[in-house]
Design a protein around this motif. Sequence first.
Motif, PDB file in Angstrom:
ATOM      1  N   GLN A 161      29.172 -11.918 -27.427  1.00  0.00           N
ATOM      2  CA  GLN A 161      30.409 -12.678 -27.265  1.00  0.00           C
ATOM      3  C   GLN A 161      31.450 -11.890 -26.480  1.00  0.00           C
ATOM      4  N   PHE A 162      31.233 -10.601 -26.395  1.00  0.00           N
ATOM      5  CA  PHE A 162      32.169  -9.671 -25.778  1.00  0.00           C
ATOM      6  C   PHE A 162      31.704  -9.246 -24.381  1.00  0.00           C
ATOM      7  N   MET A 163      30.619  -9.825 -23.884  1.00  0.00           N
ATOM      8  CA  MET A 163      30.011  -9.377 -22.629  1.00  0.00           C
ATOM      9  C   MET A 163      30.156 -10.425 -21.530  1.00  0.00           C
ATOM     10  N   SER A 164      30.224  -9.939 -20.311  1.00  0.00           N
ATOM     11  CA  SER A 164      30.206 -10.848 -19.167  1.00  0.00           C
ATOM     12  C   SER A 164      28.773 -11.242 -18.852  1.00  0.00           C
ATOM     13  N   PRO A 165      28.564 -12.380 -18.203  1.00  0.00           N
ATOM     14  CA  PRO A 165      27.206 -12.750 -17.785  1.00  0.00           C
ATOM     15  C   PRO A 165      26.580 -11.688 -16.882  1.00  0.00           C
ATOM     16  N   GLU A 166      27.388 -11.106 -16.008  1.00  0.00           N
ATOM     17  CA  GLU A 166      26.878 -10.092 -15.077  1.00  0.00           C
ATOM     18  C   GLU A 166      26.316  -8.875 -15.813  1.00  0.00           C
ATOM     19  N   ASP A 191      23.055 -17.634 -23.419  1.00  0.00           N
ATOM     20  CA  ASP A 191      24.507 -17.661 -23.558  1.00  0.00           C
ATOM     21  C   ASP A 191      24.846 -18.351 -24.867  1.00  0.00           C
ATOM     22  N   ARG A 192      25.778 -17.767 -25.631  1.00  0.00           N
ATOM     23  CA  ARG A 192      26.182 -18.378 -26.898  1.00  0.00           C
ATOM     24  C   ARG A 192      27.698 -18.396 -27.038  1.00  0.00           C
ATOM     25  N   GLY A 238      40.260 -15.644 -28.117  1.00  0.00           N
ATOM     26  CA  GLY A 238      41.114 -15.326 -29.252  1.00  0.00           C
ATOM     27  C   GLY A 238      40.246 -14.846 -30.403  1.00  0.00           C
ATOM     28  N   TYR A 239      40.767 -14.934 -31.615  1.00  0.00           N
ATOM     29  CA  TYR A 239      40.051 -14.427 -32.778  1.00  0.00           C
ATOM     30  C   TYR A 239      39.098 -15.441 -33.405  1.00  0.00           C
ATOM     31  N   GLN A 240      39.409 -16.734 -33.290  1.00  0.00           N
ATOM     32  CA  GLN A 240      38.693 -17.720 -34.097  1.00  0.00           C
ATOM     33  C   GLN A 240      38.112 -18.875 -33.292  1.00  0.00           C
ATOM     34  N   ASP A 241      37.814 -18.635 -32.035  1.00  0.00           N
ATOM     35  CA  ASP A 241      37.256 -19.714 -31.234  1.00  0.00           C
ATOM     36  C   ASP A 241      36.330 -19.148 -30.177  1.00  0.00           C
ATOM     37  N   MET A 242      35.466 -20.024 -29.639  1.00  0.00           N
ATOM     38  CA  MET A 242      34.530 -19.650 -28.593  1.00  0.00           C
ATOM     39  C   MET A 242      34.693 -20.609 -27.420  1.00  0.00           C
ATOM     40  N   THR A 264      24.885 -24.714 -30.307  1.00  0.00           N
ATOM     41  CA  THR A 264      25.568 -24.754 -31.596  1.00  0.00           C
ATOM     42  C   THR A 264      26.353 -23.483 -31.901  1.00  0.00           C
ATOM     43  N   HIS A 265      25.822 -22.311 -31.555  1.00  0.00           N
ATOM     44  CA  HIS A 265      26.598 -21.096 -31.793  1.00  0.00           C
ATOM     45  C   HIS A 265      27.793 -20.987 -30.859  1.00  0.00           C
ATOM     46  N   SER A 266      27.724 -21.645 -29.713  1.00  0.00           N
ATOM     47  CA  SER A 266      28.863 -21.657 -28.799  1.00  0.00           C
ATOM     48  C   SER A 266      30.037 -22.441 -29.383  1.00  0.00           C
TER      49      SER A 266
END
Length: 272
Positions: free
Chosen positions: A139-144, A165-166, A171-175, A196-198
């Motif tokens: 969640q913290f990574m770029s696609p590259e 990709d997920r 922010g803290y509480q959303d994707m 679903t995880h997205s």
Amino acid sequence: MDINNIPQIKHTHSNNFFLLAGPCAIEGEEMALQIAEKIVKITDALEIPYVFKGSFKKANRSRIDSFSGIGDEKALKILRKVSETFHIPTVTDIHTNEDAEKAAQYVDILQIPAFLVRQTDLVVAAANTGKVVNLKKGQFMSPESMKHAIQKVLDCNNTNVMATDRGTMFGYQDMIVDFRGIPTMQQFATTVLDVTHSLQQPNQTIGVTGGRPDMIETIAKAGIAVGVDGIFIETHFDPANAKSDGANMLHLDYFEDLMKKLVAIRKTITQF
């Protein structure tokens, strides 16, 4: 990778997207077989290449009292039974180096959770089993940056690797899903969209992850429209009472209708 390298994969001639779907966690044999039977019937009718998904344990929990599994060997044996019963491949998450060798005896694809995708030893352990490896984008990574995780698998002389990709933390509480990431990651590997995880809403104050299942169709349609290779969806016949991630799973009753829509979109975009 060539998805024909996944053991027992069917319908690869159809030019459809492939599908990884099932419950978040293996809660028992009956529920796993019930979900698999329903999805197999749908994917056979629509000629969608299908892999059954189920976590044999859940290590990434918000609270210590959250459900983590029914026992490793018991859950892995259920995954094997699903495969043998319906003649389909299976995928499960691993969290430790020891998990790689253990799970490889029961499933066809080893999945590295997003939180752990930069753990070199874990990625290498999965690659060295010779199994197909599915790397969830952090969640913290770029696609590259996923090209480096993918390269770790390739450097182990294992070319059967895919990236998923997920979503990315907003922010803290959303994707959010940046659909530019799909063609970017496709430069490096076969690419899947975890719908679903997205749609998770993590870090809730109650310690239970929330979600937006009402947006599943929207995200899935968009993924197919931009040409993703595969779709990942967690589903359950009773999401409200599922033991893990029920807040963002698709109710099994809605699964067939969604798949019909996605197949129609795929058929349309392949004409261009």
